[in-house]
Design a protein around this motif. Structure first.
Motif, mmCIF file in Angstrom:
data_model
loop_
_atom_site.group_PDB
_atom_site.id
_atom_site.type_symbol
_atom_site.label_atom_id
_atom_site.label_comp_id
_atom_site.label_asym_id
_atom_site.label_seq_id
_atom_site.Cartn_x
_atom_site.Cartn_y
_atom_site.Cartn_z
ATOM 1 N N SER A 14 0.820 -1.150 0.078
ATOM 2 C CA SER A 14 -0.099 0.062 -0.003
ATOM 3 C C SER A 14 0.988 1.473 -0.053
ATOM 4 N N SER A 31 -0.172 -7.808 11.281
ATOM 5 C CA SER A 31 -0.994 -7.368 10.062
ATOM 6 C C SER A 31 -0.779 -5.566 9.960
ATOM 7 N N HIS A 33 -2.717 -2.151 8.149
ATOM 8 C CA HIS A 33 -3.610 -1.601 7.117
ATOM 9 C C HIS A 33 -3.710 0.201 7.273
ATOM 10 N N GLU A 37 -8.398 2.258 3.007
ATOM 11 C CA GLU A 37 -8.325 1.179 2.389
ATOM 12 C C GLU A 37 -9.057 0.199 2.879
ATOM 13 N N HIS A 39 -8.396 -3.338 2.335
ATOM 14 C CA HIS A 39 -7.504 -4.374 2.536
ATOM 15 C C HIS A 39 -6.458 -4.183 3.627
ATOM 16 N N VAL A 40 -6.199 -5.402 4.019
ATOM 17 C CA VAL A 40 -5.092 -5.716 5.074
ATOM 18 C C VAL A 40 -4.112 -6.578 4.715
ATOM 19 N N CYS A 154 -12.397 -7.793 11.767
ATOM 20 C CA CYS A 154 -12.365 -6.396 11.212
ATOM 21 C C CYS A 154 -13.694 -5.653 11.317
#
Length: 263
Positions: A14, A31, A33, A37, A39-40, A154
């Motif tokens: 990213s 993770s 993010h 966004e 997505h992760v 999430c």
């Protein structure tokens, strides 16, 4: 007392600024993010045994490359030089990006919980003799065996919670994308609440946001009715509590115009 040294860098896929870093309960995954966004990016943290195997493969590859570049006559002379090759451990040997979790809405917060499933591990059978096909098949099964499972929760921007299941196998290049298990839809607003009002007997109250208005039972805190509306600024129960007055803000021809809904 505390000393920090830079050991390397990990380049994220990213380009947006990082919003959150999260690690699981077993320190096996983490993770990253961004706030804007959907997505992760998920990374695997290798243990010392896995790092040692990766370094051994890199050393073997370097030796093979050195022998291929050398001439046939100099192979015996360069045998001592091959043994002197040193492989340094890098950040990429310890942290590997294994997959990317994609959602339909922007992600605000992520949490992970890892469990080790003993039943899914492959047990080797004790046999005196195995054919070449059986040995190759057994090796493939061992490579694709599941090391552990991770549940990823999430919190989305629309006030929903999605829970995914990620199965991490020994072959990190063949890990599948996380599978959506279920979605928790809270009976609340999907945008910020702008106004709140109680009924005359305090048995109900209303909340309104930029796209909807909801009537709630004060005792059970359950949503009774939901109505669509424009950007709400103010609200009021009328005297008989059978009607609700909402003041909204809408734009017509680049001018701000106040409009009143009577429900």
């Amino acid at each position: 007392i505390l000393e920090c040294n830079l050991i390397g860098s990990i380049v994220r896929e990213s380009k947006d600024p990082l919003s959150q870093l999260n690690i699981d309960n077993t320190y096996s995954l983490f993770s990253s993010h961004s706030a804007n966004e959907k997505h992760v990016e998920i990374y695997k943290i290798n243990n010392q045994e896995e790092i040692r195997k990766r370094l051994a493969k890199k050393l073997k590859k370097s030796k093979r490359k050195l022998l291929d570049n050398s001439s046939q006559s100099d192979k015996t002379n360069n045998s001592d030089a091959d043994l002197a090759i040193e492989i340094e451990q890098t950040v990429q040997d310890e942290f590997i990006r294994i997959c990317m979790l994609k959602s339909k809405h922007k992600i605000k917060y992520v949490d992970m919980y890892t469990t080790f499933e003993k039943n899914k591990s492959i047990v080797k059978t004790k046999t005196n003799r195995l054919s070449d096909n059986e040995i190759s098949q057994e090796n493939d099964e061992n490579e694709n065996s599941i090391l552990f499972e991770c549940k990823i929760a999430c919190l989305l921007q629309n006030n929903q919670i999605e829970v995914y299941l990620l199965e991490v196998s020994k072959q990190v290049n063949n890990i599948k994308e996380p599978e959506l298990l279920y979605t928790i839809e809270i009976g609340g607003h999907r945008t910020d609440v702008r106004t709140l009002a109680f009924s005359s007997d305090s048995t109900a109250f209303l909340t309104a946001s930029g796209d909807s208005m909801k009537i709630w039972n004060r005792m059970s805190l359950n949503c009774i009715r939901t109505f669509k509306c424009d950007y709400a600024l103010s609200s009021l129960f009328l005297s008989d509590d059978n009607h609700v007055l909402i003041g909204t803000k809408v734009k017509f021809k680049n001018k701000n115009v106040n409009k009143i809904f009577l429900n």
